[in-house]
Design a protein around this motif. Structure first.
Motif, short mmCIF file in Angstrom:
data_model
loop_
_atom_site.label_atom_id
_atom_site.label_comp_id
_atom_site.label_asym_id
_atom_site.label_seq_id
_atom_site.Cartn_x
_atom_site.Cartn_y
_atom_site.Cartn_z
N GLY A 170 0.81 -1.21 0.00
CA GLY A 170 0.00 0.00 0.00
C GLY A 170 0.84 1.25 0.00
N HIS A 171 1.95 1.23 -0.75
CA HIS A 171 2.85 2.39 -0.80
C HIS A 171 2.56 3.23 -2.04
CE1 HIS A 171 5.02 0.74 2.52
NE2 HIS A 171 5.41 -0.33 1.85
N GLY A 172 1.92 4.36 -1.83
CA GLY A 172 1.58 5.26 -2.93
C GLY A 172 0.32 4.85 -3.67
N VAL A 173 -0.22 3.70 -3.33
CA VAL A 173 -1.46 3.19 -3.92
C VAL A 173 -2.25 2.51 -2.82
CG1 VAL A 173 -0.55 2.83 -6.25
CG2 VAL A 173 -0.28 1.03 -4.53
N ALA A 174 -3.53 2.28 -3.08
CA ALA A 174 -4.33 1.54 -2.10
C ALA A 174 -3.80 0.12 -1.98
CB ALA A 174 -5.79 1.52 -2.54
N LYS A 175 -3.71 -0.38 -0.77
CA LYS A 175 -3.22 -1.73 -0.54
C LYS A 175 -4.16 -2.72 -1.21
CE LYS A 175 -1.41 -4.58 3.22
NZ LYS A 175 -1.13 -4.63 4.68
N ASP A 176 -3.61 -3.61 -2.04
CA ASP A 176 -4.46 -4.49 -2.84
C ASP A 176 -3.68 -5.77 -3.12
OD1 ASP A 176 -5.94 -5.78 -4.82
OD2 ASP A 176 -6.64 -3.89 -5.70
N ALA A 177 -3.95 -6.82 -2.35
CA ALA A 177 -3.23 -8.08 -2.50
C ALA A 177 -3.53 -8.74 -3.85
CB ALA A 177 -3.58 -9.03 -1.36
N THR A 178 -4.75 -8.57 -4.34
CA THR A 178 -5.11 -9.16 -5.62
C THR A 178 -4.33 -8.51 -6.76
OG1 THR A 178 -7.34 -9.68 -4.82
CG2 THR A 178 -7.01 -9.63 -7.21
N GLU A 179 -4.24 -7.20 -6.73
CA GLU A 179 -3.46 -6.47 -7.74
C GLU A 179 -1.98 -6.83 -7.63
OE1 GLU A 179 -3.12 -3.79 -11.03
OE2 GLU A 179 -4.82 -4.79 -10.11
N ALA A 180 -1.50 -6.95 -6.40
CA ALA A 180 -0.11 -7.34 -6.19
C ALA A 180 0.16 -8.70 -6.82
CB ALA A 180 0.22 -7.37 -4.69
N GLY A 195 9.62 -12.39 -8.53
CA GLY A 195 8.19 -12.55 -8.78
C GLY A 195 7.74 -13.97 -8.53
N GLN A 196 8.55 -14.94 -8.90
CA GLN A 196 8.21 -16.34 -8.65
C GLN A 196 8.07 -16.62 -7.16
OE1 GLN A 196 11.61 -17.98 -10.63
NE2 GLN A 196 10.72 -17.79 -12.68
N TRP A 197 9.01 -16.11 -6.38
CA TRP A 197 8.95 -16.35 -4.93
C TRP A 197 7.77 -15.62 -4.30
CZ3 TRP A 197 10.56 -19.73 -1.63
CH2 TRP A 197 10.52 -19.45 -0.26
N ALA A 198 7.57 -14.36 -4.67
CA ALA A 198 6.47 -13.58 -4.10
C ALA A 198 5.12 -14.22 -4.42
CB ALA A 198 6.52 -12.14 -4.60
N LEU A 199 4.98 -14.70 -5.65
CA LEU A 199 3.72 -15.34 -6.04
C LEU A 199 3.55 -16.68 -5.32
CD1 LEU A 199 1.23 -15.02 -7.83
CD2 LEU A 199 2.49 -16.19 -9.66
N ALA A 200 4.65 -17.39 -5.10
CA ALA A 200 4.60 -18.64 -4.33
C ALA A 200 4.00 -18.39 -2.95
CB ALA A 200 5.99 -19.25 -4.20
N LEU A 201 4.41 -17.30 -2.32
CA LEU A 201 3.89 -16.98 -0.99
C LEU A 201 2.41 -16.63 -1.03
CD1 LEU A 201 6.81 -14.85 0.50
CD2 LEU A 201 6.38 -17.30 0.73
N ARG A 202 1.98 -15.97 -2.11
CA ARG A 202 0.56 -15.65 -2.24
C ARG A 202 -0.26 -16.95 -2.32
NH1 ARG A 202 3.29 -12.19 -1.68
NH2 ARG A 202 2.44 -12.46 0.39
N TYR A 203 0.19 -17.90 -3.12
CA TYR A 203 -0.52 -19.18 -3.24
C TYR A 203 -0.40 -20.01 -1.96
CZ TYR A 203 -1.68 -18.78 -8.19
OH TYR A 203 -2.24 -18.39 -9.39
N LEU A 204 0.71 -19.91 -1.29
CA LEU A 204 0.92 -20.70 -0.08
C LEU A 204 -0.06 -20.29 1.02
CD1 LEU A 204 2.65 -22.83 1.36
CD2 LEU A 204 4.21 -20.99 2.02
N TYR A 205 -0.31 -18.99 1.14
CA TYR A 205 -1.16 -18.49 2.22
C TYR A 205 -2.52 -17.99 1.74
CZ TYR A 205 3.21 -18.77 4.76
OH TYR A 205 4.38 -19.23 5.34
N GLY A 206 -2.80 -18.08 0.43
CA GLY A 206 -4.10 -17.64 -0.07
C GLY A 206 -4.29 -16.15 0.07
N ASP A 207 -3.28 -15.38 -0.26
CA ASP A 207 -3.32 -13.92 -0.12
C ASP A 207 -3.38 -13.29 -1.51
OD1 ASP A 207 -3.19 -11.38 1.03
OD2 ASP A 207 -1.00 -11.37 1.04
N GLY A 208 -4.55 -12.86 -1.94
CA GLY A 208 -4.72 -12.25 -3.26
C GLY A 208 -5.04 -13.26 -4.33
N VAL A 209 -4.88 -14.54 -4.03
CA VAL A 209 -5.23 -15.64 -4.93
C VAL A 209 -5.78 -16.77 -4.07
CG1 VAL A 209 -3.52 -15.11 -6.73
CG2 VAL A 209 -2.89 -16.56 -4.79
N ALA A 210 -6.44 -17.73 -4.72
CA ALA A 210 -6.92 -18.89 -3.98
C ALA A 210 -5.73 -19.73 -3.52
CB ALA A 210 -7.83 -19.74 -4.86
#
Length: 285
Positions: A170-180, A195-210
């Motif tokens: 949420g730095h300079g923009v509205a915080k948005d896990a889906t957009e991230a 990007g691969q690692w960051a996206l892995a974490l999103r999928y691992l914890y269901g943050d912004g993606v299923a």
């Protein structure tokens, strides 16, 4: 309860890199070889190419010796002052890191900006990172986003990841896990390990993606074999992290399919799995 690190500082870009601003190698020039370049004219395109090659050879130490930062700085300065954007960025990196010269973020920012304005995508991303961190210039998230977008528009994959980081925090923009996650996906598709690692974490914890532990494992493994330090560090510490057994088993499956592991697929990261993780690191399969 410990969670895997959710973001990687953009300072990594400034410290060197691959998708990040021209990875460091090593080389030393002899006095005789150096003297042969004294009559080169940086305003002559062929001579300019040779000057840049001499600078890289000294900086990156291709002969296995120690880097000659003094000579590299001299040659990069010649080329940069003749308008070579690559050399401007290299010169900025030397000021940024304090190589041969005192560390000077303000001087680094000036040279990054010159290179960015000359059209170099890596420098655009470096300018953005300086704005993001407030180094050499006042912290300005809007300016950081502007320059990261310019770099991304020029197919600089690290910038795609960095934009995701701005949305995630949420730095300079509205915080948005889906957009991230969407930006991380673009970075991952472009082959960017961050990007691969960051996206892995999103999928691992269901943050912004299923939540999807198998996709998380696939992406984390890609980051590992592509040589991302944080992927290695975190997988080595996985025993103390809250991660899905399916995620750990997927990592083992991939290690086994690539010949790094011949043990049981049990999700237990014991010594044998750890040795396999270290062997796979940076293998770029």
């Amino acid at each position: 309860m410990r969670f895997l690190v959710m973001a990687i500082t953009l300072l990594a870009l400034l410290l060197g890199g691959s998708s990040a601003a021209l990875a460091q190698k090593t080389k030393t020039k002899s006095t005789t070889e150096q003297s042969q370049t004294t009559n080169l004219d940086p305003n002559d395109p062929e001579d300019l190419d040779e000057i840049v090659a001499e600078a890289d050879a000294a900086y990156f130490a291709d002969n296995g010796g120690d880097p000659d930062y003094a000579y590299a700085f001299e040659m990069y300065s010649l080329a940069a002052n003749a308008g070579d954007a690559y050399s401007m960025n290299r010169l900025a990196l030397m000021y940024d890191r304090g190589e041969h010269v005192d560390q000077d973020f303000y001087e680094a920012f000036d040279w990054y900006m010159k290179a960015a304005e000359a059209g170099l995508p890596a420098a655009m991303s470096n300018v953005a990172s300086m704005y993001r961190l407030g180094e050499g210039v006042g912290q300005d998230y809007d300016a950081a986003m502007e320059w990261f977008r310019k770099a991304a528009d020029n197919d600089y994959s690290y910038a795609l990841y960095a934009i995701g980081e701005l949305y995630l925090g949420g730095h300079g923009v509205a915080k948005d896990a889906t957009e991230a996650a969407a930006w991380y996906q673009r970075a991952a598709d472009a082959g960017e390990p961050n990007g691969q690692w960051a996206l892995a974490l999103r999928y691992l914890y269901g943050d912004g993606v299923a939540m999807d532990s198998r996709k998380a494992g696939d992406l984390a493994y890609l980051a590992l074999v592509n040589g991302l330090d944080i992927a290695l560090d975190e997988l080595k510490e996985i025993g103390s992290a809250e991660t899905s057994p399916n995620f750990r088993r997927r990592i083992q499956e991939l290690l086994k399919s690539d010949g790094f592991y011949n043990g049981t697929i049990d999700g237990s990261f014991g010594p044998q799995t750890m040795r396999a993780v270290e062997a796979a690191f940076g293998s770029e399969l």
